[in-house]
Design an enzyme around this catalytic site. Structure first.
Site, PDB file in Angstrom:
ATOM      1  N   GLY A 120     -19.494 -19.690 -19.466  1.00 28.86           N
ATOM      2  CA  GLY A 120     -19.205 -20.382 -18.036  1.00 28.86           C
ATOM      3  C   GLY A 120     -20.286 -20.167 -16.776  1.00 28.86           C
ATOM      4  CG  ASN A 121     -23.243 -19.677 -12.891  1.00 26.04           C
ATOM      5  OD1 ASN A 121     -24.214 -18.863 -13.254  1.00 26.04           O
ATOM      6  ND2 ASN A 121     -22.205 -19.910 -12.202  1.00 26.04           N
ATOM      7  CG  LEU A 122     -20.533 -24.551 -17.986  1.00 24.83           C
ATOM      8  CD1 LEU A 122     -19.693 -25.774 -17.856  1.00 24.83           C
ATOM      9  CD2 LEU A 122     -20.908 -23.827 -18.951  1.00 24.83           C
ATOM     10  CG  HIS A 123     -27.740 -23.543 -16.254  1.00 25.39           C
ATOM     11  ND1 HIS A 123     -28.362 -24.591 -18.249  1.00 25.39           N
ATOM     12  CD2 HIS A 123     -27.283 -22.094 -16.954  1.00 25.39           C
ATOM     13  CE1 HIS A 123     -28.084 -23.100 -18.656  1.00 25.39           C
ATOM     14  NE2 HIS A 123     -28.047 -22.079 -18.379  1.00 25.39           N
ATOM     15  N   GLY A 168     -28.982 -26.408 -18.986  1.00 22.44           N
ATOM     16  CA  GLY A 168     -29.175 -26.538 -19.927  1.00 22.44           C
ATOM     17  C   GLY A 168     -27.610 -26.686 -20.612  1.00 22.44           C
ATOM     18  CG  HIS A 169     -24.207 -24.034 -20.228  1.00 26.01           C
ATOM     19  ND1 HIS A 169     -24.270 -23.540 -18.651  1.00 26.01           N
ATOM     20  CD2 HIS A 169     -24.392 -23.001 -20.923  1.00 26.01           C
ATOM     21  CE1 HIS A 169     -24.681 -22.138 -19.093  1.00 26.01           C
ATOM     22  NE2 HIS A 169     -24.193 -21.952 -20.390  1.00 26.01           N
ATOM     23  N   GLY A 209     -27.619 -22.395 -27.753  1.00 26.09           N
ATOM     24  CA  GLY A 209     -29.295 -23.306 -27.054  1.00 26.09           C
ATOM     25  C   GLY A 209     -29.580 -22.048 -27.817  1.00 26.09           C
ATOM     26  CE  LYS A 237     -31.247 -18.512 -21.002  1.00 27.00           C
ATOM     27  NZ  LYS A 237     -31.222 -17.024 -21.271  1.00 27.00           N
ATOM     28  CD  GLN A 264     -26.327 -15.884 -28.488  1.00 27.29           C
ATOM     29  OE1 GLN A 264     -25.627 -15.138 -27.308  1.00 27.29           O
ATOM     30  NE2 GLN A 264     -25.969 -17.460 -27.831  1.00 27.29           N
TER      31      GLN A 264
HETATM   32  O1  PAF Z   1     -24.712 -17.530 -25.250  1.00 28.77           O
HETATM   33  C1  PAF Z   1     -23.927 -17.259 -24.832  1.00 28.77           C
HETATM   34  O2  PAF Z   1     -22.839 -17.385 -23.735  1.00 28.77           O
HETATM   35  C2  PAF Z   1     -22.381 -16.275 -25.243  1.00 28.77           C
HETATM   36  O3  PAF Z   1     -22.953 -15.578 -25.970  1.00 28.77           O
HETATM   37  C3  PAF Z   1     -21.742 -17.315 -26.766  1.00 28.77           C
HETATM   38  C4  PAF Z   1     -22.220 -17.489 -27.507  1.00 28.77           C
HETATM   39  C5  PAF Z   1     -20.713 -17.610 -25.376  1.00 28.77           C
HETATM   40  C6  PAF Z   1     -20.541 -16.039 -27.415  1.00 28.77           C
HETATM   41  O4  PAF Z   1     -19.609 -14.475 -26.245  1.00 28.77           O
END
Ligand code: PAF
Length: 282
Positions: free
Chosen positions: A31-34, A36-37, A149, A151, A155
């Site tokens: 959440g708290n989307l910008h 990039g999301h 992403g 970034k 991950q």
């Molecule tokens: O990148 C994120 O926002 C988080 O690590 C994810 C992939 C949603 C997992 O909680």
């Protein structure tokens, strides 16, 4: 866009979509989307028929003393943004829906080796928490394609390896880093920064660009490139976490023989820990 809060509702809705032959695209978020999301949503939309996003601030991936409690929760604004980009479903479960038996007895997914490097060394258990929740979300949504992403480069690699090792039938796509005009990678954690700190934050990407320029010129003295970038960051007001030049295929430290590189950086600025990276193909 339809917002769903339970796994049962989500499965019922998506089973209908699958039965109608729709390809499901998935963008998991906290959440708290910008912007990039939202670019991840655009990419999912271009590669599927129905786009599902999730918002879940996953307690399992936060360490003691990290920003779990303060992590910004902005559901209504996020719903509007997702809706404006044509997202079809938002899955926004509670902690109890995701971890009904509590977090202690939760089966966890451990992706060895890569999870212990860099961000994993600074944040022990972080990638176990990420891999666990992403595996669970994949089980809930059963997407055909999921977009993450770049970034969070490490991950993305952890998730790719987990998906391959567990033979999960999901195509994992990375999406380019979205940046502001000054080159700062967009991040929810930028919201912790003052105006002044936001200006300083641009030095992180500028340092990576300087390393890139030196590498392209043929400089192979990685240690001194890293040290001078670290000095530059500290002079600007950052505190060190890590800065490494590594091989993009396995994130091991690069040697002068390697040509597919990624420079990974994390550093503390005021209340925020910022990360950024730059892929360089020599
Ligand atoms: O990148 C994120 O926002 C988080 O690590 C994810 C992939 C949603 C997992 O909680």
């Amino acid at each position: 866009m339809i917002t769903l809060h339970t796994i049962a509702e989500l499965r019922a809705a998506l089973n209908k979509e699958r039965a109608a032959g729709k390809r499901i695209g998935f963008v998991p978020t906290m959440g708290n989307l910008h912007e990039g999301h939202l670019q991840l949503i655009d990419q999912a939309k271009a590669n599927s028929d129905v786009v599902v996003s999730s918002i879940f601030v996953n307690p399992l991936q936060f360490g003691a003393g990290e920003d779990l409690d303060n992590y910004p929760r902005t559901l209504v604004a996020d719903q509007e943004k997702l809706n404006s980009r044509g997202c079809n479903y938002l899955f926004a479960p509670t902690d109890a829906e995701v971890y009904p038996n509590g977090r202690e007895s939760q089966t966890q997914v451990e992706v060895p080796e890569i999870s212990d490097l860099y961000c994993g060394a600074t944040r022990p258990g972080h990638f176990r928490g990420v891999a666990t929740v992403v595996a669970k979300l994949f089980g809930m949504v059963q997407p055909d394609v999921a977009v993450f992403g770049e970034k969070d480069f490490q991950q993305l690699m952890v998730i790719r390896k987990m998906t391959e090792d567990l033979s999960l039938p999901v195509e994992i796509q990375g999406a380019p880093i979205a940046r502001n005009e000054q080159g700062l990678a967009l991040s929810s954690r930028n919201g912790y920064l003052s105006e002044q700190e936001l200006e300083t934050a641009t030095v992180l990407n500028a340092s990576l660009r300087e390393i890139e320029a030196a590498l392209i010129e043929g400089n192979k003295d990685f240690d001194s490139l890293i040290e001078s970038a670290q000095q530059c960051l500290e002079t600007a007001g950052f505190k060190r976490d890590y800065l490494v030049i590594c091989r993009s295929q396995d994130l091991q430290p690069a040697t002068s023989e390697d040509s597919q590189l990624v420079v990974l950086a994390a550093a503390y600025l005021g209340p925020a820990r910022l990360i950024d990276n730059l892929q360089i193909n020599l």
